[in-house]
Design an enzyme around this catalytic site. Structure first.
Site, PDB file in Angstrom:
ATOM      1  N   ASP A   1      43.151 -14.262  -5.732  1.00 18.75           N
ATOM      2  CA  ASP A   1      44.265 -13.775  -5.972  1.00 18.75           C
ATOM      3  C   ASP A   1      44.200 -12.424  -5.517  1.00 18.75           C
ATOM      4  O   ASP A   1      44.122 -11.298  -6.269  1.00 18.75           O
ATOM      5  CB  ASP A   1      44.763 -13.665  -7.522  1.00 18.75           C
ATOM      6  CG  ASP A   1      45.989 -13.105  -7.584  1.00 18.75           C
ATOM      7  OD1 ASP A   1      46.713 -12.935  -6.503  1.00 18.75           O
ATOM      8  OD2 ASP A   1      46.386 -12.812  -8.783  1.00 18.75           O
TER       9      ASP A   1
ATOM     10  N   ARG B   1      54.717  -5.718  -9.671  1.00 15.28           N
ATOM     11  CA  ARG B   1      53.522  -5.187  -8.811  1.00 15.28           C
ATOM     12  C   ARG B   1      54.193  -4.346  -7.749  1.00 15.28           C
ATOM     13  O   ARG B   1      53.518  -3.942  -6.932  1.00 15.28           O
ATOM     14  CB  ARG B   1      52.829  -6.236  -8.030  1.00 15.28           C
ATOM     15  CG  ARG B   1      52.401  -7.407  -9.026  1.00 15.28           C
ATOM     16  CD  ARG B   1      51.718  -6.899 -10.158  1.00 15.28           C
ATOM     17  NE  ARG B   1      51.381  -8.071 -11.107  1.00 15.28           N
ATOM     18  CZ  ARG B   1      50.898  -8.030 -12.222  1.00 15.28           C
ATOM     19  NH1 ARG B   1      50.851  -6.657 -12.924  1.00 15.28           N
ATOM     20  NH2 ARG B   1      50.534  -8.771 -13.224  1.00 15.28           N
TER      21      ARG B   1
ATOM     22  N   ARG C   1      54.401 -22.057  -1.458  1.00 14.52           N
ATOM     23  CA  ARG C   1      53.218 -21.332  -1.800  1.00 14.52           C
ATOM     24  C   ARG C   1      52.263 -22.320  -2.130  1.00 14.52           C
ATOM     25  O   ARG C   1      52.318 -23.133  -3.053  1.00 14.52           O
ATOM     26  CB  ARG C   1      53.385 -20.039  -2.872  1.00 14.52           C
ATOM     27  CG  ARG C   1      54.222 -19.063  -2.114  1.00 14.52           C
ATOM     28  CD  ARG C   1      54.653 -18.103  -3.256  1.00 14.52           C
ATOM     29  NE  ARG C   1      53.906 -17.094  -3.269  1.00 14.52           N
ATOM     30  CZ  ARG C   1      52.997 -16.424  -4.307  1.00 14.52           C
ATOM     31  NH1 ARG C   1      53.524 -17.037  -5.507  1.00 14.52           N
ATOM     32  NH2 ARG C   1      52.309 -15.380  -4.072  1.00 14.52           N
TER      33      ARG C   1
ATOM     34  N   LYS D   1      57.567 -20.608  -5.291  1.00 13.30           N
ATOM     35  CA  LYS D   1      56.354 -20.426  -6.071  1.00 13.30           C
ATOM     36  C   LYS D   1      56.951 -21.641  -6.995  1.00 13.30           C
ATOM     37  O   LYS D   1      57.750 -21.504  -7.956  1.00 13.30           O
ATOM     38  CB  LYS D   1      56.313 -19.270  -6.578  1.00 13.30           C
ATOM     39  CG  LYS D   1      55.322 -19.221  -7.844  1.00 13.30           C
ATOM     40  CD  LYS D   1      54.896 -17.796  -8.198  1.00 13.30           C
ATOM     41  CE  LYS D   1      54.017 -17.666  -9.472  1.00 13.30           C
ATOM     42  NZ  LYS D   1      53.721 -16.413  -9.947  1.00 13.30           N
TER      43      LYS D   1
ATOM     44  N   GLU E   1      48.165  -4.268  -5.809  1.00 11.39           N
ATOM     45  CA  GLU E   1      47.936  -4.652  -6.996  1.00 11.39           C
ATOM     46  C   GLU E   1      46.587  -4.337  -7.769  1.00 11.39           C
ATOM     47  O   GLU E   1      46.356  -3.828  -8.904  1.00 11.39           O
ATOM     48  CB  GLU E   1      48.496  -6.082  -7.329  1.00 11.39           C
ATOM     49  CG  GLU E   1      48.145  -6.571  -8.634  1.00 11.39           C
ATOM     50  CD  GLU E   1      48.626  -8.122  -8.956  1.00 11.39           C
ATOM     51  OE1 GLU E   1      49.021  -8.486  -7.673  1.00 11.39           O
ATOM     52  OE2 GLU E   1      48.562  -8.643  -9.999  1.00 11.39           O
TER      53      GLU E   1
ATOM     54  N   GLU F   1      51.591 -20.505 -12.569  1.00 13.38           N
ATOM     55  CA  GLU F   1      51.901 -19.604 -13.630  1.00 13.38           C
ATOM     56  C   GLU F   1      53.197 -19.637 -14.400  1.00 13.38           C
ATOM     57  O   GLU F   1      54.052 -18.779 -14.582  1.00 13.38           O
ATOM     58  CB  GLU F   1      51.817 -18.248 -13.025  1.00 13.38           C
ATOM     59  CG  GLU F   1      50.446 -17.898 -12.385  1.00 13.38           C
ATOM     60  CD  GLU F   1      50.332 -16.307 -11.895  1.00 13.38           C
ATOM     61  OE1 GLU F   1      51.223 -15.937 -11.415  1.00 13.38           O
ATOM     62  OE2 GLU F   1      49.012 -15.815 -11.893  1.00 13.38           O
TER      63      GLU F   1
ATOM     64  N   GLU G   1      49.405 -15.206   3.452  1.00 16.50           N
ATOM     65  CA  GLU G   1      50.033 -14.272   2.355  1.00 16.50           C
ATOM     66  C   GLU G   1      48.978 -12.935   2.255  1.00 16.50           C
ATOM     67  O   GLU G   1      48.061 -13.329   1.649  1.00 16.50           O
ATOM     68  CB  GLU G   1      50.639 -15.098   1.163  1.00 16.50           C
ATOM     69  CG  GLU G   1      51.247 -14.183   0.127  1.00 16.50           C
ATOM     70  CD  GLU G   1      51.844 -14.756  -1.057  1.00 16.50           C
ATOM     71  OE1 GLU G   1      51.949 -15.988  -0.949  1.00 16.50           O
ATOM     72  OE2 GLU G   1      51.974 -14.005  -1.992  1.00 16.50           O
TER      73      GLU G   1
HETATM   74  O1  GCW Z   1      48.635 -11.614  -8.200  1.00 16.04           O
HETATM   75  C1  GCW Z   1      49.299 -12.389  -9.277  1.00 16.04           C
HETATM   76  C2  GCW Z   1      50.223 -11.373  -9.735  1.00 16.04           C
HETATM   77  C3  GCW Z   1      51.563 -11.735 -10.173  1.00 16.04           C
HETATM   78  C4  GCW Z   1      52.273 -12.675  -8.991  1.00 16.04           C
HETATM   79  C5  GCW Z   1      51.117 -13.795  -8.797  1.00 16.04           C
HETATM   80  C6  GCW Z   1      51.810 -14.666  -7.494  1.00 16.04           C
HETATM   81  C7  GCW Z   1      54.522 -12.878  -8.325  1.00 16.04           C
HETATM   82  O2  GCW Z   1      49.549 -10.740 -10.878  1.00 16.04           O
HETATM   83  O3  GCW Z   1      52.234 -10.637 -10.546  1.00 16.04           O
HETATM   84  O4  GCW Z   1      53.646 -13.019  -9.372  1.00 16.04           O
HETATM   85  O5  GCW Z   1      49.947 -13.222  -8.316  1.00 16.04           O
HETATM   86  O6  GCW Z   1      51.323 -14.333  -6.290  1.00 16.04           O
HETATM   87  O7  GCW Z   1      52.499 -15.504  -7.646  1.00 16.04           O
END
Ligand code: GCW
Length: 714
Positions: free
Chosen positions: A379, A182, A338, A301, A407, A305, A401
Site C-alpha cells: 500500500d 489522505r 481496483r 473499489k 500518505e 477494506e 495507480e
Molecule cells: O492507503 C490506504 C489508505 C486508505 C485508502 C486505501 C485505498 C481510499 O489508508 O485511506 O482508501 O488505501 O487505496 O483504497
C-alpha cells in the site's frame, strides 16, 4: 542613520522580485532578462496566428498572451490572418498544414500529439505548432512556452510528441462534504454545495495546470464512494465541472459504489447478475451521458477494506466489473476496477492476495475494463517492490495507480520528490516475456498488446493557496503528469524542468534544489523504513512512527505483523520458507528475491526475516546498518536545509520561509522516527548503538506516548 546604512548594506543581498504564494504553480512566466534570449524570443513571436473560434483555440490564444506578455513584457501581436511569418498554431483542419507539407507527419500524431517545427519560408522564419486535433495544439503550445520558461533556444525546433499512455488521470479521494481522504492541502476544491450554479476561477486554473502537463482525466470522488454522486442532483453538478474541463481536453470520471442499487435505487440487492441491478446501472449510466456526453467512466473499489462488492453475492470481480462495463460500452466509457483488495477473512500475507484474486480472472473482463493496480503489493509504502500483477495478466489491460499525496511520506509537511519512486517501479524489468519486459511496457500496452492504456495518480490537491500544501508537492503533481505523458524522462530531467519553471533557471538555484529533490525520497525511506521495512507508521493517520502498533481489528493493519521483530531477527519472510510471495515473481526475480544473499538490500526485510548479526554488503551487521540508515537519513535533512539555504538570495521571501519552516519540522520528525525506531528495535536486537551515534535523549515510552490529535486526511 544607522538603520539606513543597515538597509543599504543588506537589501541587495536579498531577492528583490515580488512575493509569491505558489498559486501560479509552474506557469509563472517570469520575465526574460537575458538580452540575447529576449531578442530571439521576440523575433520568433513577433506575430502570432491561432485561427479558430472554438473554446480551445481561445484558451491557446489566452495562454500565449499570458506567457509571451509575461516573459517578454510586450504586447503580443495576434494576427488576423497568416502572412508567412512568426508563430502559427494550427490543426489539420487548416489548409496551411498541407501547404507546408506537414500532412503526413501530422496524421501520425494521433489526436493528442503535436509537432513544433521551425521552418524557413522564402527568407521568413516560421514556427509551427501543428496537430490533428485542437488538444494536441494546446499541448504543443504549453510545450513551446515551457521551452521559453526553461530559457532554451526556440529558433531551431524540431519536435514531435505523442503520449505513451492514453488515459492520464488524477484520482481525487474527495468526499462530497469536501473533506479529502489522505488530503493534506486543505479541503476539496470541488464545492458541491455551490455547484452547478457557482463556478470558481480555480476550476479553470486546475484544468489549465493539468492540461499543461498532459493530464486528460479526473476522477472527482473518493474510491470509498458515496452513491449520492450518481443521483441526478449530483450528476448535474459533475456536469458543470465537465463543461469547464472539456476544452482543456479533460474527461470527468466518477467512483461507483457497488451497493448503489440498494442505496439510491430502492433495490434489495446489488448482485451483478440480477436483471434489475443491471438495468439500474444502465439507467444511471445513460443519465450521466445525457448530462456529460464525454463522460470517461467509473473507478471502483470493491470488496476491499469494508467496501461492498461482488463477493457479497458470491460473484467474481469480473462479474462485477463487466456489469458496469456493459452499461458504459455503448457510450465508449471505461471501468477502472481496483486490484487493491484483501480479504477480511483470509489470514494469508496481504501482499499475496491481489495476485491470487485477479490472475485466475485474466481474460474474463470485457474489453472496456482496466484493472488499476497500485505500484506495490501492500500500500503505497515509502518503498515496495513492484506489484507482481504487472506482467501477470497478458489478457487484461492493467493500469498503474501511484500515490501523489504523501500518505506515508510525511503528508504535506515533508519534502519528498516522488519521481524516483515512480521511476523505480516503471523501470523495473518484470521479465514477464523475457528481458526488457519493463513495467512501463506493460502500461503502454506494448508488452501484451493492450488496446486501452492508462495511468492514475492519487491527487495531492486541495484548497490551500499553493494547491498542494507543501510547495514541493507541486513537483509531484508535475512529475506524475510528465511521466504519464512519457515515462522515458528521467527524474532528474523533470526535477530540473520543474525547478526552472517554479523558481529560476539560474544554475545557482537549479543545482542545489535538484540535488535536494533527487535525494529526498531515499532520505525519507532511510529515516522511516530502511532496508525493506514497511508499514511501521502510526495508526490511522499514518504520519509519524508506530513500529509498536499491534493488536486491533486485524493483524495486517499493525506494524508488528510486518516487521516481525524478535530476538532472532527482523523482517517479513516472503521467501519459500515463509509466505512464498516470491513465487508471484517470474524468474530470475523469484530466485533473486528468494535468496538472502542475492536479494537487493533495499528489499531485504521485505522478503526475509534476518538475524541481527547478519553481515551486510557494507561489512556492518544488520543492526548496525539499520541504525546507520536511520541516523544518516535524519542527518540528511540537515543537508537538505543547507541546500535550501543556498538559494535564499534568489527566492522570494514568502516561498523561501514556507520551505524553510517545513524543513525544520521535517528534521524534528525525522529525529522522532529515528529515535523511536532505533529504541524500539533495540529491545529485540539487544545490541548497542555504534559509538559515533548520539543516544536518543528520551526513552521509548516517551515516544509511544506521543498521540497526535486531529491530523488531517482521515
Ligand atoms: O492507503 C490506504 C489508505 C486508505 C485508502 C486505501 C485505498 C481510499 O489508508 O485511506 O482508501 O488505501 O487505496 O483504497
Amino acid at each position: 542613520m544607522k538603520r539606513i546604512v543597515f538597509l543599504l548594506l543588506f537589501v541587495p543581498l536579498f531577492f528583490s522580485g515580488k512575493a509569491e504564494d505558489g498559486y501560479d504553480l509552474w506557469l509563472r512566466y517570469s520575465k526574460v532578462n537575458n538580452a540575447e534570449l529576449f531578442d530571439e524570443y521576440h523575433e520568433v513571436c513577433s506575430s502570432v496566428f491561432v485561427p479558430g473560434s472554438s473554446e480551445t483555440s481561445k484558451i491557446i490564444r489566452d495562454e500565449l498572451e499570458k506567457g509571451l506578455s509575461g516573459m517578454l513584457d510586450v504586447d503580443i501581436n495576434f494576427a488576423g490572418n497568416w502572412d508567412d511569418k512568426g508563430l502559427l498554431v494550427v490543426t489539420s483542419e487548416s489548409p496551411l498544414i498541407e501547404e507546408y507539407g506537414l500532412s503526413d507527419e501530422v496524421k501520425k500524431l494521433g489526436n493528442e500529439g503535436y509537432l513544433i517545427k521551425s521552418i524557413n519560408e522564402g527568407g521568413n522564419a516560421i514556427t509551427i505548432i501543428a496537430s490533428e486535433d485542437e488538444i494536441g495544439s494546446l499541448y504543443g503550445t504549453f510545450h513551446f512556452l515551457r521551452l521559453m520558461q526553461k530559457r532554451s533556444g526556440i529558433s531551431n525546433i524540431d519536435i514531435a510528441e505523442t503520449p505513451r499512455t492514453e488515459h492520464r488521470i488524477l484520482n481525487h479521494w474527495d468526499n462530497l462534504d469536501r473533506t479529502v481522504e489522505r488530503g493534506y492541502a486543505g479541503f476539496s476544491i470541488w464545492d458541491w454545495h455551490k455547484l452547478p450554479r457557482y463556478i470558481y476561477q480555480r476550476y479553470y486554473d486546475y484544468a489549465r495546470a493539468n492540461a499543461s502537463i498532459g493530464i486528460n482525466g479526473t476522477v472527482l470522488t473518493n474510491v470509498n464512494a458515496n452513491a449520492l454522486v450518481l443521483t441526478d442532483e449530483y450528476i448535474e453538478k459533475a456536469a458543470a465541472l465537465a463543461d469547464v474541463f472539456r476544452p482543456y481536453g479533460i474527461q470527468v470520471y466518477l467512483t461507483a459504489r457497488f451497493s448503489a442499487p440498494i442505496e439510491i435505487g430502492g433495490l434489495e440487492t446489488a448482485d451483478p447478475l440480477d436483471e434489475d441491478v443491471r438495468a439500474f446501472w444502465k439507467e444511471i449510466t445513460n443519465n450521466i451521458y445525457k448530462e456529460i456526453p464525454d463522460f470517461g467512466g467509473f473507478l471502483v473499489k470493491a470488496d476491499s477494506e469494508g467496501q461492498p462488492g461482488p463477493h457479497n453475492y458470491n460473484r467474481t470481480h469480473a462479474e462485477g466489473a463487466n456489469m458496469l462495463a456493459e452499461a458504459l460500452e455503448p457510450h465508449g466509457g471505461i471501468v477502472m476496477w481496483r486490484a487493491f483488495v484483501y480479504s477480511h477473512e483470509v489470514p494469508v500475507d496481504r501482499a499475496l492476495q491481489a495476485y491470487n484474486e485477479f490472475v485466475p480472472l485474466d481474460g474474463e473482463f470485457k474489453d472496456n475494463v482496466l484493472i488499476q493496480v497500485k505500484n506495490g503489493p501492500i500500500d503505497f509504502q515509502p518503498r515496495e517492490p513492484y506489484h507482481p500483477l504487472f506482467g501477470a495478466m497478458p489478457n487484461t489491460p492493467l493500469m498503474m495507480e501511484f500515490q501523489i499525496t504523501q500518505e506515508y511520506l510525511g503528508h504535506a509537511t515533508h519534502l519528498t520528490y516522488l519521481a524516483p519512486l515512480y521511476k523505480e517501479v516503471l523501470d523495473t524489468d518484470t521479465y514477464a516475456k523475457g528481458e526488457g519486459s519493463y513495467v512501463s511496457k506493460v502500461l503502454d500496452g506494448s508488452l501484451h498488446g493492450y488496446e486501452t492504456t492508462a495511468i492514475a495518480g492519487v491527487s495531492n490537491i486541495g484548497t490551500d493557496r499553493n494547491w498542494t500544501g507543501h510547495l514541493f508537492g507541486q513537483a509531484n503533481w508535475y512529475a506524475f503528469g510528465r511521466l504519464a505523458w512519457d515515462y522515458d524522462y528521467t527524474s532528474e530531467e523533470i526535477a530540473e524542468e520543474w525547478t526552472k519553471l517554479t523558481f529560476s533557471s539560474n544554475i545557482d538555484v537549479v543545482e542545489p534544489i535538484v540535488d535536494m529533490m533527487m535525494e529526498s525520497r531515499e532520505i525519507g525511506v532511510s529515516y522511516r523504513t530502511p532496508l525493506g521495512l514497511h508499514h511501521l507508521m502510526a495508526e490511522s493517520h499514518h504520519y509519524g512512527p508506530g513500529p509498536w502498533v499491534g493488536g486491533g481489528r486485524r493483524p495486517d493493519w499493525t506494524s508488528v505483523y510486518y516487521h516481525n521483530a524478535s530476538e532472532e531477527g527482523v523482517g517479513f519472510d516472503r521467501s519459500l520458507t515463509g509466505s512464498k510471495a516470491v513465487n508471484q515473481y517470474p524468474e530470475p526475480l523469484r530466485s533473486k528475491y528468494n535468496s538472502l544473499e542475492e536479494c537487493p538490500e533495499k528489499f531485504l526485510l521485505w522478503f526475509h526475516h534476518v538475524p541481527w548479526d547478519y553481515k551486510m554488503d557494507s561489512g556492518r551487521t544488520l543492526w548496525d546498518e539499520m541504525v546507520y540508515k536511520y541516523y544518516t537519513g535524519a542527518d540528511s535533512v540537515l543537508w537538505m536545509q543547507d541546500k535550501w539555504e543556498q538559494v535564499e538570495p534568489y527566492v522570494d521571501d514568502q516561498r523561501y520561509r514556507h520551505v524553510s519552516q517545513l524543513l525544520e519540522m521535517q528534521y524534528e520528525d525525522a529525529v522522532w522516527w529515528r529515535n523511536s525506531s532505533v529504541l524500539y528495535f533495540q529491545q529485540f536486537s539487544k545490541m548497542p548503538l555504534p559509538e559515533k551515534f548520539e543516544k536518543p535523549d528520551k526513552d521509548l515510552e516517551y515516544y509511544k506516548n506521543i498521540k497526535l490529535k486531529f491530523v488531517p486526511g482521515i
